[in-house]
Design a protein around this motif. Sequence first.
Motif, PDB file in Angstrom:
ATOM      1  N   LEU A  14       0.814  -1.213   0.000  1.00 47.20           N
ATOM      2  CA  LEU A  14       0.000   0.000   0.000  1.00 47.20           C
ATOM      3  C   LEU A  14       0.850   1.266   0.000  1.00 47.20           C
ATOM      4  CD1 LEU A  14      -2.895  -0.894   2.476  1.00 47.20           C
ATOM      5  CD2 LEU A  14      -3.125  -0.334   0.059  1.00 47.20           C
ATOM      6  N   GLU A  61      -9.414  -0.480  -1.282  1.00 52.59           N
ATOM      7  CA  GLU A  61      -8.992  -1.652  -2.051  1.00 52.59           C
ATOM      8  C   GLU A  61      -8.308  -1.181  -3.333  1.00 52.59           C
ATOM      9  OE1 GLU A  61      -7.622  -4.654  -2.929  1.00 52.59           O
ATOM     10  OE2 GLU A  61      -9.115  -5.246  -1.448  1.00 52.59           O
ATOM     11  N   THR A  62      -7.087  -1.643  -3.568  1.00 52.79           N
ATOM     12  CA  THR A  62      -6.308  -1.193  -4.736  1.00 52.79           C
ATOM     13  C   THR A  62      -5.994  -2.326  -5.701  1.00 52.79           C
ATOM     14  OG1 THR A  62      -4.259  -1.515  -3.482  1.00 52.79           O
ATOM     15  CG2 THR A  62      -5.245   0.678  -3.423  1.00 52.79           C
ATOM     16  N   ARG A  63      -6.541  -3.505  -5.458  1.00 55.16           N
ATOM     17  CA  ARG A  63      -6.230  -4.656  -6.302  1.00 55.16           C
ATOM     18  C   ARG A  63      -6.584  -4.382  -7.762  1.00 55.16           C
ATOM     19  NH1 ARG A  63      -9.730 -10.129  -6.391  1.00 55.16           N
ATOM     20  NH2 ARG A  63     -11.292  -8.479  -6.379  1.00 55.16           N
ATOM     21  N   LEU A  91      -8.428   7.427  -7.342  1.00 57.52           N
ATOM     22  CA  LEU A  91      -9.289   6.855  -6.310  1.00 57.52           C
ATOM     23  C   LEU A  91      -9.354   7.728  -5.063  1.00 57.52           C
ATOM     24  CD1 LEU A  91     -10.919   4.382  -5.220  1.00 57.52           C
ATOM     25  CD2 LEU A  91      -8.733   3.417  -4.499  1.00 57.52           C
ATOM     26  N   GLU A 138       2.200   2.061  -3.451  1.00 57.43           N
ATOM     27  CA  GLU A 138       1.339   2.183  -4.621  1.00 57.43           C
ATOM     28  C   GLU A 138       0.310   3.298  -4.536  1.00 57.43           C
ATOM     29  OE1 GLU A 138      -0.594  -1.562  -5.132  1.00 57.43           O
ATOM     30  OE2 GLU A 138      -1.943  -1.317  -3.423  1.00 57.43           O
ATOM     31  N   ILE A 139       0.023   3.826  -3.342  1.00 57.50           N
ATOM     32  CA  ILE A 139      -1.079   4.781  -3.236  1.00 57.50           C
ATOM     33  C   ILE A 139      -0.668   6.224  -3.503  1.00 57.50           C
ATOM     34  CG2 ILE A 139      -2.341   3.320  -1.610  1.00 57.50           C
ATOM     35  CD1 ILE A 139      -1.420   5.139   0.645  1.00 57.50           C
ATOM     36  N   LYS A 168      -5.627  -2.236  -9.921  1.00 61.32           N
ATOM     37  CA  LYS A 168      -5.611  -0.872 -10.447  1.00 61.32           C
ATOM     38  C   LYS A 168      -4.175  -0.446 -10.766  1.00 61.32           C
ATOM     39  CE  LYS A 168      -9.762   0.733  -8.036  1.00 61.32           C
ATOM     40  NZ  LYS A 168     -10.184  -0.585  -7.550  1.00 61.32           N
ATOM     41  N   ILE A 215      -5.050   4.488  -9.037  1.00 56.14           N
ATOM     42  CA  ILE A 215      -5.118   4.585  -7.578  1.00 56.14           C
ATOM     43  C   ILE A 215      -5.074   6.047  -7.144  1.00 56.14           C
ATOM     44  CG2 ILE A 215      -3.886   4.054  -5.436  1.00 56.14           C
ATOM     45  CD1 ILE A 215      -2.994   1.435  -6.782  1.00 56.14           C
ATOM     46  N   ASN A 259     -15.268   1.597  -2.844  1.00 54.68           N
ATOM     47  CA  ASN A 259     -14.332   0.496  -3.016  1.00 54.68           C
ATOM     48  C   ASN A 259     -14.194  -0.327  -1.747  1.00 54.68           C
ATOM     49  OD1 ASN A 259     -12.594   0.498  -5.724  1.00 54.68           O
ATOM     50  ND2 ASN A 259     -13.235   2.583  -5.251  1.00 54.68           N
TER      51      ASN A 259
END
Length: 523
Positions: free
Chosen positions: A422, A487-489, A499, A425-426, A491, A496, A509
């Motif tokens: 996380l 939830e970032t699966r 999001l 990636e966010i 993407k 993201i 999400n």
Amino acid sequence: MGSAGVQEDGNGNGDGVSEITLETKTKYTMVTSVPVEDDEVLQNKKHQAKKYVFACAVFASLNSVLLGYDVGVMSGAIIFIQEDLKISDVQQEVLVGILSIISLLGSLAGGRTSDAIGRKWTIGLAVVIFQTGGAVMALAPSFNVLMIGRLVAGVGIGFGVMIAPVYIAEISPAIARGSLTSFPEIFINFGILLGYISNYAFSRLPAHINWRIMLGVGLLPSVVIALALFVIPESPRWLVVQNRIEEARVVLLKITESDKEAEEKLQEILLAAGSVNTDKYESKAVWKEILCPTPPVRRMLIAGCGIQCFQQITGIDATVYYSPTIFKNAGITGNSELLAATVAVGFTKTLFILIAIFLIDKLGRKPLLYASTIGMTISLFSLSLSLALLSHAKIGIALAILAVCGNVASFSVGLGPICWVLSSEIFPLRLRAQASALGAVGSRVSSGAISMSFLSVSHKITVAGTFFVFGVISCCAVVFVRYSVPETRGKTLEEIEVLFKDEDNLQENEVEMGDVERLVQKS
């Protein structure tokens, strides 16, 4: 964000992009066409790309073996260091915990360093620093020299834990990013297991020699990492930010499944890089946006830094560093028996991180986080009760070992690996390195605070009381996951970022707790 003008080709359509111009001083030139590839070539390229990205993720994660080994080996080595150098409990706490505290310097410097010299060579710098500190520790004639080596090694670990997830996230395809970005956590667990095995293997040697060998063996992975630097490529996203477009294209052609996908991905990165151009977006602006965040960035920071802190304040490092102390409190006597029990913990931790790798991109981040934090809560309360009510009884010893293994298993299947996934990636490209570094600082400070206070707190409220507190904190982690982690699966990194721009998106999400039931049934 810079705007982009897309020039149409001679036929009046926009499929063949000849040039993308951002509101910066730089022009990025694109190829005018992408050749069509037949099915056999595509399948071959797809297979080669998967193997190449997998190899890069493995090599980049080797740094994490150093951290894991240090955590594991120190839990046993400290017994013999205390015997050889005659150190006090306070000195023992400082020696164990200072590595996490000092590593924040490496994590803080890692963001800016990786933006300056690249993700790849920051990994190399981490190895050099750690190897220097490790050599000093292994040869230390006194506690003071041992501390100096520990401080140097801590800086190297700070660089390593911050940069590996960022690098892997930036070279991985969205569909496999969760699994690949979890690799550093796998290697941390593997390093911990190696540390435990090393403790047991060398424990029968004289006390003035065995702990030096235990620490010295930890230098061996550095040699492999040094060789790996000549194999792995630089991050294509970093290359674009440095306006090295052709080099980025070459890397993307290696890590994507087709030439068309490589060009599409390059266009996405170019657009995302508009606000990161080195001529316009300097480090001061990055930190200003982090310290005075907009609502979307604030939500990112809460999710990324919060999950990093919860990873540590639930007591995982106390469990790993002081597992011999926990088992001694439960009623196990003898150094060999204590160290043998820790090996069982190491095997459990490593096994369940491998399970997490297979599930993270299939089930998603949140179901695993729910299962992880709930499982940790149950295990921590069980450990507290067994130490308080059944200490030195056979059933109490068995329950304590089972609870410790349950705690590390639950941690490894969710909170351990997903924390790093996380945090890498966010964040948007312009903030990714620095914000990830900030999250790593939160993790290291929390780890150091727990490690440096565990023995003192345990003397005040007992070991059982300390783990009861960890259980309460773990309950809070369940609530945090529910309301602050999206939830970032599946993407892309760019998706993201979108999001987080609307708080309602985070709720849309949301993953229902029923997904956890399906996860339990699958297991």
